[in-house]
Design a protein around this motif. Structure first.
Motif, mmCIF file in Angstrom:
data_model
loop_
_atom_site.group_PDB
_atom_site.id
_atom_site.type_symbol
_atom_site.label_atom_id
_atom_site.label_comp_id
_atom_site.label_asym_id
_atom_site.label_seq_id
_atom_site.Cartn_x
_atom_site.Cartn_y
_atom_site.Cartn_z
ATOM 1 N N ASN A 125 0.811 -1.212 0.000
ATOM 2 C CA ASN A 125 0.000 0.000 0.000
ATOM 3 C C ASN A 125 0.846 1.264 0.000
ATOM 4 O O ASN A 125 0.310 2.371 0.083
ATOM 5 C CB ASN A 125 -0.922 0.008 1.226
ATOM 6 N N ARG A 126 2.149 1.112 -0.041
ATOM 7 C CA ARG A 126 3.035 2.261 0.001
ATOM 8 C C ARG A 126 3.693 2.469 -1.358
ATOM 9 O O ARG A 126 3.757 1.551 -2.195
ATOM 10 C CB ARG A 126 4.112 2.079 1.082
ATOM 11 N N HIS A 127 4.193 3.699 -1.565
ATOM 12 C CA HIS A 127 4.822 4.050 -2.827
ATOM 13 C C HIS A 127 6.123 4.795 -2.555
ATOM 14 O O HIS A 127 6.218 5.579 -1.593
ATOM 15 C CB HIS A 127 3.891 4.925 -3.685
ATOM 16 N N TYR A 128 7.112 4.547 -3.425
ATOM 17 C CA TYR A 128 8.442 5.133 -3.235
ATOM 18 C C TYR A 128 8.926 5.713 -4.563
ATOM 19 O O TYR A 128 8.491 5.309 -5.655
ATOM 20 C CB TYR A 128 9.444 4.091 -2.747
ATOM 21 N N VAL A 129 9.863 6.652 -4.443
ATOM 22 C CA VAL A 129 10.619 7.136 -5.585
ATOM 23 C C VAL A 129 12.093 7.139 -5.205
ATOM 24 O O VAL A 129 12.452 7.104 -4.020
ATOM 25 C CB VAL A 129 10.192 8.561 -6.008
ATOM 26 N N MET A 130 12.952 7.161 -6.223
ATOM 27 C CA MET A 130 14.387 7.271 -6.004
ATOM 28 C C MET A 130 14.814 8.700 -6.321
ATOM 29 O O MET A 130 14.836 9.116 -7.481
ATOM 30 C CB MET A 130 15.137 6.278 -6.901
ATOM 31 N N SER A 156 29.445 13.178 -7.123
ATOM 32 C CA SER A 156 28.875 11.959 -7.699
ATOM 33 C C SER A 156 27.422 11.855 -7.265
ATOM 34 O O SER A 156 27.143 11.697 -6.069
ATOM 35 C CB SER A 156 29.652 10.721 -7.230
ATOM 36 N N PRO A 157 26.477 12.012 -8.190
ATOM 37 C CA PRO A 157 25.059 11.938 -7.822
ATOM 38 C C PRO A 157 24.744 10.636 -7.090
ATOM 39 O O PRO A 157 25.190 9.563 -7.490
ATOM 40 C CB PRO A 157 24.337 12.008 -9.170
ATOM 41 N N ARG A 158 23.986 10.763 -6.011
ATOM 42 C CA ARG A 158 23.683 9.613 -5.166
ATOM 43 C C ARG A 158 22.168 9.470 -5.037
ATOM 44 O O ARG A 158 21.427 10.453 -5.020
ATOM 45 C CB ARG A 158 24.327 9.793 -3.792
ATOM 46 N N LEU A 159 21.709 8.219 -4.931
ATOM 47 C CA LEU A 159 20.290 7.928 -4.825
ATOM 48 C C LEU A 159 19.833 7.881 -3.374
ATOM 49 O O LEU A 159 20.587 7.488 -2.481
ATOM 50 C CB LEU A 159 19.964 6.593 -5.496
ATOM 51 N N ARG A 160 18.576 8.278 -3.179
ATOM 52 C CA ARG A 160 17.968 8.157 -1.851
ATOM 53 C C ARG A 160 16.509 7.755 -2.039
ATOM 54 O O ARG A 160 15.749 8.445 -2.713
ATOM 55 C CB ARG A 160 18.062 9.470 -1.086
ATOM 56 N N GLN A 161 16.154 6.610 -1.450
ATOM 57 C CA GLN A 161 14.773 6.153 -1.560
ATOM 58 C C GLN A 161 13.866 7.007 -0.683
ATOM 59 O O GLN A 161 14.166 7.252 0.485
ATOM 60 C CB GLN A 161 14.653 4.685 -1.164
ATOM 61 N N GLN A 162 12.749 7.468 -1.254
ATOM 62 C CA GLN A 162 11.862 8.374 -0.543
ATOM 63 C C GLN A 162 10.429 7.879 -0.653
ATOM 64 O O GLN A 162 9.934 7.581 -1.747
ATOM 65 C CB GLN A 162 11.963 9.784 -1.128
ATOM 66 N N SER A 163 9.769 7.776 0.500
ATOM 67 C CA SER A 163 8.350 7.405 0.508
ATOM 68 C C SER A 163 7.510 8.613 0.085
ATOM 69 O O SER A 163 7.775 9.745 0.501
ATOM 70 C CB SER A 163 7.930 6.950 1.905
ATOM 71 N N VAL A 164 6.507 8.373 -0.757
ATOM 72 C CA VAL A 164 5.649 9.462 -1.230
ATOM 73 C C VAL A 164 4.182 9.068 -1.060
ATOM 74 O O VAL A 164 3.831 7.890 -1.030
ATOM 75 C CB VAL A 164 5.926 9.793 -2.705
ATOM 76 N N GLU A 165 3.362 10.109 -0.958
ATOM 77 C CA GLU A 165 1.912 9.924 -0.932
ATOM 78 C C GLU A 165 1.362 10.414 -2.266
ATOM 79 O O GLU A 165 1.533 11.578 -2.635
ATOM 80 C CB GLU A 165 1.287 10.724 0.202
ATOM 81 N N ILE A 166 0.721 9.513 -3.005
ATOM 82 C CA ILE A 166 0.239 9.871 -4.339
ATOM 83 C C ILE A 166 -1.240 10.218 -4.295
ATOM 84 O O ILE A 166 -1.972 9.804 -3.379
ATOM 85 C CB ILE A 166 0.507 8.735 -5.352
ATOM 86 N N GLY A 167 -1.661 10.993 -5.295
ATOM 87 C CA GLY A 167 -3.065 11.353 -5.429
ATOM 88 C C GLY A 167 -3.685 10.670 -6.630
ATOM 89 O O GLY A 167 -3.600 9.454 -6.785
ATOM 90 N N GLN A 226 15.449 -0.641 -12.077
ATOM 91 C CA GLN A 226 15.704 -2.043 -11.768
ATOM 92 C C GLN A 226 17.069 -2.225 -11.081
ATOM 93 O O GLN A 226 17.222 -3.111 -10.230
ATOM 94 C CB GLN A 226 15.651 -2.892 -13.048
ATOM 95 N N ARG A 227 18.053 -1.423 -11.433
ATOM 96 C CA ARG A 227 19.390 -1.553 -10.865
ATOM 97 C C ARG A 227 19.681 -0.500 -9.795
ATOM 98 O O ARG A 227 20.752 -0.497 -9.193
ATOM 99 C CB ARG A 227 20.427 -1.432 -11.984
ATOM 100 N N ALA A 228 18.732 0.414 -9.578
ATOM 101 C CA ALA A 228 18.962 1.500 -8.619
ATOM 102 C C ALA A 228 18.751 1.005 -7.187
ATOM 103 O O ALA A 228 17.790 0.293 -6.886
ATOM 104 C CB ALA A 228 18.021 2.662 -8.914
ATOM 105 N N ARG A 229 19.665 1.389 -6.292
ATOM 106 C CA ARG A 229 19.587 1.009 -4.881
ATOM 107 C C ARG A 229 19.790 2.249 -4.011
ATOM 108 O O ARG A 229 20.500 3.187 -4.389
ATOM 109 C CB ARG A 229 20.645 -0.039 -4.537
ATOM 110 N N ASP A 230 19.172 2.215 -2.841
ATOM 111 C CA ASP A 230 19.288 3.327 -1.906
ATOM 112 C C ASP A 230 20.747 3.548 -1.519
ATOM 113 O O ASP A 230 21.466 2.611 -1.170
ATOM 114 C CB ASP A 230 18.441 3.036 -0.662
ATOM 115 N N GLY A 231 21.209 4.809 -1.588
ATOM 116 C CA GLY A 231 22.565 5.155 -1.232
ATOM 117 C C GLY A 231 23.579 4.944 -2.330
ATOM 118 O O GLY A 231 24.771 5.232 -2.149
ATOM 119 N N GLN A 232 23.178 4.486 -3.483
ATOM 120 C CA GLN A 232 24.084 4.159 -4.584
ATOM 121 C C GLN A 232 24.420 5.411 -5.397
ATOM 122 O O GLN A 232 23.585 6.298 -5.593
ATOM 123 C CB GLN A 232 23.389 3.128 -5.475
#
Length: 355
Positions: free
Chosen positions: A278-283, A291-302, A327-333
């Motif tokens: 029931n939850r949704h995330y974006v990177m 060096s650009p780094r990824l961070r997984q973030q929880s979002v509330e969609i409408g 598909q290959r993206a990971r948190d903190g990468q």
């Protein structure tokens, strides 16, 4: 020999491992920026077009057609004569009535002059005046009847295809020609009564038709029906669409999207959303570092619409999120950003440019 091969394989793996780790740690991704954009909750329906004004002209008398003054599909102005019926008999009767009026007018003049000299009774003047009034009333009646022998355009518009010819006998009620005012079209559709509290005159909408698949026609609700259908539990809605080039025609089927509760919302491409139950995330892509780094973030969609999703919480305007390469993206990468998509650049363009 086997021992030598094993040692060689170990050496190869040890020498290539850092490169593999580096390749895996920095995948290539494509991003998109979160932007504020107009948004609304859609109500979808099917509607049918009607002309702003539409009429089928017919005769009110029995006679033959003397003249047809229009061509098929021609634009005509209000008051233009479209069809004239044979009216020779009525014209003759009108001339007789006009002659009788002139005679009565002269008689009234003579009797009035004599009465002024006290040579005629007042009653004679009154009788002549009454006869003159009667003659003028007869002329007015004949002129009114003659109007029935001319079919005129009650409003400006475009005529349809005629199916009659000069010399044809017409009778009262016989359909002769259609006339439609097409610069504005009425779009009638119905929606469930549950949406009644969200609808109001002036609410904007868009409509499409299979006849012009690449064209979107915009309009607004003009009026709401006064009754709810007890069988379908729906209410009739009428909208108005501008049709300056007259491409839309009465009877066409249209797909309608009413834009209720219009607002400005934060919008992301739908491909950026990662569902997890029931939850949704974006990177999110942090581009403020070397060096650009990824961070997984929880979002509330409408709400969702074609290719886009409304974000209620979790992302700020201007944030960059991954839309391709999740598909290959990971948190903190750390990642290599190939570019950002926008109105002029899509994922395919960036992929082809990176080859």
């Amino acid at each position: 020999m086997l021992l030598f091969f094993s040692r060689f394989l170990v050496i190869v793996l040890l020498t290539t491992a850092p490169a593999l780790v580096l390749a895996q740690s920095e995948p290539s991704v494509i991003g998109a920026r979160a932007v504020l954009a107009p948004w609304s909750d859609p109500i979808e329906a099917l509607g049918t077009l009607q002309a702003d004004e539409s009429v089928t002209l017919s005769a009110t008398v029995t006679d033959t057609i003397a003249e047809i003054t229009f061509q098929d599909g021609q634009r005509v102005a209000q008051g233009d004569t479209l069809i004239r019926l044979q009216d020779a008999e009525e014209q003759a009767l009108l001339r007789v009535a006009q002659a009788l009026r002139d005679e009565q007018r002269n008689a009234l003049g003579r009797s009035t002059e004599l009465q002024n000299r006290n040579l005629a009774a007042r009653a004679d003047v009154e009788d002549n005046q009454s006869r003159l009034d009667q003659a003028e009333a007869e002329i007015a009646a004949l002129n009114a009847r003659l109007q029935d022998y001319q079919l005129k355009a009650p409003f400006s518009g475009r005529v349809g295809i005629r199916n009659v010819s000069p010399g044809a006998l017409v009778t009262p009620g016989m359909a002769l020609i259609t006339l439609d005012k097409l610069d504005v079209m009425k779009l009638d559709f119905s929606v469930p009564e549950a949406y009644l509290n969200r609808l109001a005159p002036g609410l904007s909408l868009s409509a499409t038709t299979a006849a012009f698949p690449d064209k979107v026609f915009n309009g607004e609700i003009a009026s709401l029906g006064t009754r709810v259908d007890p069988v379908t539990r729906s209410i009739n809605v009428r909208a108005e669409l501008d049709n300056p080039d007259e491409r839309l025609r009465p009877g066409m089927l249209m797909e309608v999207v009413v834009r209720q509760q219009p607002r400005e919302s934060l919008v992301l491409p739908e491909s950026a959303i990662q569902p997890d139950g029931n939850r949704h995330y974006v990177m999110l892509i942090d581009d403020h570092v070397t060096s650009p780094r990824l961070r997984q973030q929880s979002v509330e969609i409408g709400e969702r619409r074609a290719g886009e999703v409304e974000i209620n919480d979790g992302v700020a305007p201007g944030d960059i999120v991954v839309v391709h390469g999740l598909q290959r993206a990971r948190d903190g990468q750390t990642v290599r950003v190939m570019g950002l998509i926008d109105d002029d650049t899509d994922v395919r363009d960036l992929l082809e440019a990176d080859r």
